[in-house]
Each structure stands twice: as C-alpha cells, then as structure tokens.
Design an enzyme around this catalytic site. Structure first.
Site, PDB file in Angstrom:
ATOM      1  N   ASP A  60      15.374 -98.578 -95.061  1.00  0.00           N
ATOM      2  CA  ASP A  60      15.097 -97.622 -96.015  1.00  0.00           C
ATOM      3  C   ASP A  60      14.060 -96.559 -95.664  1.00  0.00           C
ATOM      4  O   ASP A  60      13.660 -95.580 -96.500  1.00  0.00           O
ATOM      5  CB  ASP A  60      15.301 -97.914 -97.470  1.00  0.00           C
ATOM      6  N   GLU A  65       9.735 -90.610-100.067  1.00  0.00           N
ATOM      7  CA  GLU A  65       9.318 -90.284-101.444  1.00  0.00           C
ATOM      8  C   GLU A  65       9.125 -91.373-102.215  1.00  0.00           C
ATOM      9  O   GLU A  65       8.292 -91.311-103.077  1.00  0.00           O
ATOM     10  CB  GLU A  65      10.465 -89.273-101.862  1.00  0.00           C
ATOM     11  N   ASP A  66       9.617 -92.319-101.986  1.00  0.00           N
ATOM     12  CA  ASP A  66       9.746 -93.512-103.008  1.00  0.00           C
ATOM     13  C   ASP A  66       8.237 -94.364-103.002  1.00  0.00           C
ATOM     14  O   ASP A  66       8.056 -95.107-103.777  1.00  0.00           O
ATOM     15  CB  ASP A  66      10.714 -94.403-102.802  1.00  0.00           C
ATOM     16  N   ARG A  85      11.489-103.101 -99.410  1.00  0.00           N
ATOM     17  CA  ARG A  85      10.896-101.632 -99.303  1.00  0.00           C
ATOM     18  C   ARG A  85       9.225-101.520 -99.459  1.00  0.00           C
ATOM     19  O   ARG A  85       8.765-100.640 -99.321  1.00  0.00           O
ATOM     20  CB  ARG A  85      11.330-100.413-100.222  1.00  0.00           C
ATOM     21  N   ARG A 130      14.631 -99.847-110.616  1.00  0.00           N
ATOM     22  CA  ARG A 130      13.526 -99.975-109.595  1.00  0.00           C
ATOM     23  C   ARG A 130      12.161 -99.614-110.221  1.00  0.00           C
ATOM     24  O   ARG A 130      11.031 -99.908-109.708  1.00  0.00           O
ATOM     25  CB  ARG A 130      13.702 -98.739-108.581  1.00  0.00           C
ATOM     26  N   HIS A 160      17.903 -93.271-109.584  1.00  0.00           N
ATOM     27  CA  HIS A 160      16.555 -92.992-109.684  1.00  0.00           C
ATOM     28  C   HIS A 160      16.600 -91.529-110.710  1.00  0.00           C
ATOM     29  O   HIS A 160      17.824 -91.041-110.971  1.00  0.00           O
ATOM     30  CB  HIS A 160      15.824 -92.294-108.476  1.00  0.00           C
ATOM     31  N   CYS A 247      14.237 -87.401-101.236  1.00  0.00           N
ATOM     32  CA  CYS A 247      13.756 -88.693-100.908  1.00  0.00           C
ATOM     33  C   CYS A 247      13.250 -88.578 -99.456  1.00  0.00           C
ATOM     34  O   CYS A 247      12.360 -89.617 -99.247  1.00  0.00           O
ATOM     35  CB  CYS A 247      14.943 -89.744-100.839  1.00  0.00           C
TER      36      CYS A 247
HETATM   37  N1  GLY Z   1      18.956 -96.914-100.174  1.00  0.00           N
HETATM   38  C1  GLY Z   1      18.133 -96.340-100.881  1.00  0.00           C
HETATM   39  C2  GLY Z   1      17.383 -96.959-101.832  1.00  0.00           C
HETATM   40  O1  GLY Z   1      18.057 -97.974-102.294  1.00  0.00           O
HETATM   41  O2  GLY Z   1      16.307 -97.224-101.985  1.00  0.00           O
END
Ligand code: GLY
Length: 256
Positions: A60, A65-66, A85, A130, A160, A247
């Site tokens: 990912d 951005e995350d 991640r 998340r 999100h 993202c």
């Molecule tokens: N595939 C994007 C996420 O789940 O973080």
C-alpha cells in the site's frame, strides 16, 4: 511553491489491504500509467514532485498520505492502523525532515492520514477502524500548542474520513451523507456526491484547483456547475486498491 511527495507503485500492490470493497485483479502496467498521469496533473497545477522509489514489500506504500500530516508549522508522522503499513513511515519521514520539524504518534495510538481533514485551524479526524481514540488524543495534544483544534468525527461504512468528505474551498465541502453526518460540519456549504457515485467524495484541493477521479462524471458536473476548476484523472486501478486521489500524495507549501 507546492511540494507533492509521491511514491512509485509497489509491485505487490495486488496484495494491498482492503476493507470495504472486494478484491479485483489490478493491472500493474495500467496502474503505473495512471499514477504517472496523476503525477503530471499535480505538476500541471504547480507542484514540484518529490517521488520516492517503489517499495517491493509494502503493497500500500503508494498511498503516502496515510503516513504523515503536513501542516504549515510542523509534520506529524502517523502510526498507521494496519500493521502491514507501519514500515511505510520511515522513508517518508526522511523526505519530510528537510521541510518540517517532525512529531509522531506513538503506540498504542493509531492514526491514518486519510482520516485527517484539515480545514483552517481545525483538524477533523475520522473515528475509523484505522484511527483510534488514543491516536486522536495524541494528535490533539501534539497540536494544541500550535493553535490547531482536533475534532473526532464518527464515520460508517468507509475506510477513512476523507473517503466521505473533502474540502472544495474555504467554505465548501464535498460530502457522502451515508458515510459521515452533515451535522458534523455545521456552518459549511455542503455539496453532496451524486447518489449513483458513492465513492466520489474524495477530491484533492491544490490552491483553487481540484483533482478528482474521472470515474465520477455526475459529481464532477455538480462541481463544475458550482464554478469549481476540476481536473479529472483516471485512477481506476488504484481505486481497486481502495485508493483515491488524496491518498497518493502529500501536498504542502514551502517558502522559496
Ligand atoms: N488499500 C488501502 C488501505 O487499506 O490502506
């Protein structure tokens, strides 16, 4: 000057996290072409691109951005909610430290940048699978001294907060009412997504311009009718990875 941090698509993208959509085969060649077009759109809107190399073991990782929230004064490194991640953070931190002092979310807090919508001096943060209460509380404490308010916002049925609502201009939001309550954003002008396009609320604002997926023509027409300057990009392969336009970059201003 705007900087846009992006990262090339991992060859492992097909093994990405998925939460709310079924798995569908991703055409990597096409995904890379679409990602290049996305990068070109950001350049055309005045961004200088800083592009990290692909991470073969981090499916990912194109969704930069995350892993960080970049504000004018500082940047916050997140602790992504998905275990797969967390290793994405360090390499982005290495780029951001050239531009901002870095603070970070610590265990057991979790926070995904996709859950953070900054509007002026308020950060609306999705209470999602998340981003947990500890992470949101840490963000509030880290930013209190910098004059930002942090407000938790319940979300439902989406990955999100920014799947459900993004900013169009200083006063206007694009919102999917099935996934987040309009009442959370009292005082804003709200444009709703077209009901036939439930995933259309994620739009990337760069100055006075908006970037959005080409797959949402009806919502795009609503934005054009409201007078917005909209660039459409085909990101259909990235959408199969539950990604969208915000993202794939971290966009921020630097003083030249
Ligand atoms: N595939 C994007 C996420 O789940 O973080």
């Amino acid at each position: 000057m705007w900087i846009a941090v992006t990262r090339e698509i991992s060859p492992a993208l097909g093994s990405c996290e998925l939460s709310y959509i079924p798995r569908d085969a991703i055409d990597l060649v096409r995904a890379r072409e679409q990602h290049r077009d996305y990068q070109q759109a950001l350049k055309a809107l005045g961004c200088q691109l800083l592009t990290l190399p692909a991470e073969p073991d981090l499916p990912d990782s194109v969704f930069v951005e995350d892993v960080a929230i970049v504000l004018d004064e500082i940047a916050i490194l997140t602790r992504p909610g998905a275990l797969s991640r967390r290793a994405e953070v360090a390499s982005v931190a290495n780029v951001l430290r050239r531009y901002r002092t870095l603070l970070s979310i610590q265990a057991p807090g979790t926070l995904d940048g996709g859950d953070v919508l900054r509007v002026g001096r308020t950060l609306y943060v999705g209470e999602s699978a998340r981003s947990n209460a500890v992470g949101i509380g840490q963000l509030r404490e880290l930013l209190a001294g910098h004059g930002y308010a942090v407000r938790g916002v319940p979300t439902r049925g989406c990955l999100h907060l920014k799947s459900a609502v993004t900013q169009l201009d200083d006063d206007t939001l694009l919102l999917q009412p099935e996934w987040v309550g309009r009442e959370q954003f009292a005082g804003f002008r709200i444009i709703g997504v077209d009901p036939a396009e439930p995933h259309a609320a994620n739009v990337l604002r760069i100055g006075d311009a908006l970037v959005m997926p080409a797959s949402f023509p009806h919502t795009r027409q609503r934005l054009l009718d409201a007078g917005f300057n909209v660039t459409a990009v085909d990101v259909s392969e990235l959408q199969k990875a539950e990604g969208a336009v915000t993202c794939c970059s971290l966009v921020f201003r630097v003083v030249e």
